[in-house]
Write a protein that holds these residues in place. Structure first.
Motif, short mmCIF file in Angstrom:
data_model
loop_
_atom_site.label_atom_id
_atom_site.label_comp_id
_atom_site.label_asym_id
_atom_site.label_seq_id
_atom_site.Cartn_x
_atom_site.Cartn_y
_atom_site.Cartn_z
N ARG A 111 2.32 -6.91 5.47
CA ARG A 111 1.84 -5.62 4.96
C ARG A 111 3.03 -4.67 4.81
O ARG A 111 3.79 -4.46 5.76
CB ARG A 111 0.80 -5.02 5.90
N HIS A 149 5.27 5.25 2.45
CA HIS A 149 4.86 6.65 2.53
C HIS A 149 5.57 7.46 1.45
O HIS A 149 6.66 7.09 0.99
CB HIS A 149 5.14 7.21 3.91
N HIS A 174 0.68 5.15 1.13
CA HIS A 174 -0.10 6.00 2.02
C HIS A 174 -0.05 7.47 1.60
O HIS A 174 0.76 7.88 0.78
CB HIS A 174 0.45 5.88 3.44
N GLU A 220 -8.25 -1.23 8.09
CA GLU A 220 -6.90 -1.65 8.45
C GLU A 220 -6.42 -0.87 9.67
O GLU A 220 -6.49 0.36 9.70
CB GLU A 220 -5.92 -1.44 7.30
N VAL A 231 -8.47 3.09 5.91
CA VAL A 231 -7.27 3.01 6.73
C VAL A 231 -7.14 4.31 7.50
O VAL A 231 -6.86 5.36 6.91
CB VAL A 231 -6.01 2.78 5.87
N HIS A 260 -8.47 7.30 3.41
CA HIS A 260 -7.41 7.42 4.42
C HIS A 260 -7.58 8.72 5.20
O HIS A 260 -6.87 9.69 5.00
CB HIS A 260 -6.06 7.39 3.69
N TRP A 294 -2.82 4.36 11.26
CA TRP A 294 -3.47 3.10 11.63
C TRP A 294 -4.20 3.20 12.97
O TRP A 294 -4.49 2.18 13.60
CB TRP A 294 -2.47 1.94 11.68
N LEU A 339 3.43 -6.05 9.84
CA LEU A 339 3.43 -4.75 9.18
C LEU A 339 4.84 -4.16 9.21
O LEU A 339 5.48 -4.13 10.27
CB LEU A 339 2.46 -3.81 9.90
N GLY A 363 3.75 -0.93 4.15
CA GLY A 363 3.18 0.41 4.09
C GLY A 363 4.24 1.41 3.64
O GLY A 363 5.21 1.65 4.37
N GLY A 408 7.23 -0.66 7.85
CA GLY A 408 7.19 0.71 7.35
C GLY A 408 8.59 1.28 7.29
O GLY A 408 9.54 0.73 7.85
N SER A 441 0.85 -1.20 0.00
CA SER A 441 0.00 0.00 0.00
C SER A 441 0.88 1.24 0.00
O SER A 441 1.99 1.24 0.56
CB SER A 441 -0.93 0.01 1.21
#
Length: 236
Positions: free
Chosen positions: A204, A208, A15, A153, A130, A71, A134, A171, A206, A173, A13
């Motif tokens: 997951r 950015h 964001h 999510e 989402v 989001h 989160w 997850l 994520g 990031g 994903s």
């Protein structure tokens, strides 16, 4: 990717998709394509000054296979509210955890407005929501079930709203703009990748918008390359 063993299945994903970040999002989409990765889920923040060109870009990405999810609204908390929010802001979200500044009724109204923005701009209505950072905040499952989203999510995983069950998923990031955050996130990511490998649960990922200019850019690029070679990734 840190550690050894085969790449786990992954859900991708991107964001914070908003007018100001579209160039960075386009860059990430291009890098994913270069690694042979499938389209991602794009987490769109509606409450900004979207112009027709920006809306058209979202439509183009959707037509290319990227899913659109809602989001938040502004993706910025209007104030820090209570001890929990203060701790969350200090350790994780800074001012991004929009829901934590709101009451349950305000959260529900924000989520409904976020959903309704898409069809109002001739975009497909999202079935996934989402919350920024989160952080879902103080809203009950019955209240969520009155909203038009099928999935939500959170940090823990994917909540199926109808059943109330959460699919717990690791997850990772990469939004690290200081050495301390970089060390903490790298340690977290290694643990989450190991958990995904050990359990077979989807990882997951994520991403950015500014991650490719921050301190874990090489980690992100390495993970995307490995997932591309493994062919295990899909949209979140």
């Amino acid at each position: 990717m840190s550690g050894s063993g085969a790449a786990p299945p992954a859900r991708l994903s991107i964001h914070d998709v908003m007018p100001a970040t579209l160039p960075q999002v386009a860059d990430i989409v291009a890098r994913m394509h270069a690694h042979g990765l499938p389209p991602a889920t794009l987490l769109v923040v509606p409450g900004h000054d979207w112009d027709p060109a920006g809306i058209a870009q979202l439509r183009t990405w959707h037509e290319a296979g990227h899913a659109l999810a809602a989001h938040g609204w502004h993706h910025r908390a209007r104030h820090i509210r209570g001890l929990r929010h203060r701790l969350h802001a200090a350790t994780l979200s800074r001012d991004a955890a929009e829901h934590l500044a709101l009451t349950a009724d305000e959260i529900a109204a924000l989520m409904q407005a976020s959903h309704d923005w898409f069809p109002a701009h001739d975009l497909p209505a999202p079935d996934t929501y989402v919350p920024p950072a989160w952080a879902l905040g103080a809203i009950t499952l019955p209240a969520l079930q009155r909203l038009p989203f099928a999935r939500i999510e959170t940090t823990a995983g994917m909540l199926d709203v109808a059943s109330g069950r959460t699919e717990h998923l690791p997850l990772v990031g990469f939004e690290a703009d200081t050495p301390l955050r970089a060390r903490a996130l790298r340690t977290w990511n290694r643990g989450q990748i190991a958990l995904a490998r050990a359990t077979g649960r989807a990882l997951r990922v994520g991403i950015h918008p500014h991650d490719r200019a921050l301190k874990l850019a090489d980690d992100l690029e390495g993970l995307l390359a490995e997932l591309g070679r493994a062919g295990t990734a899909r949209a979140a």
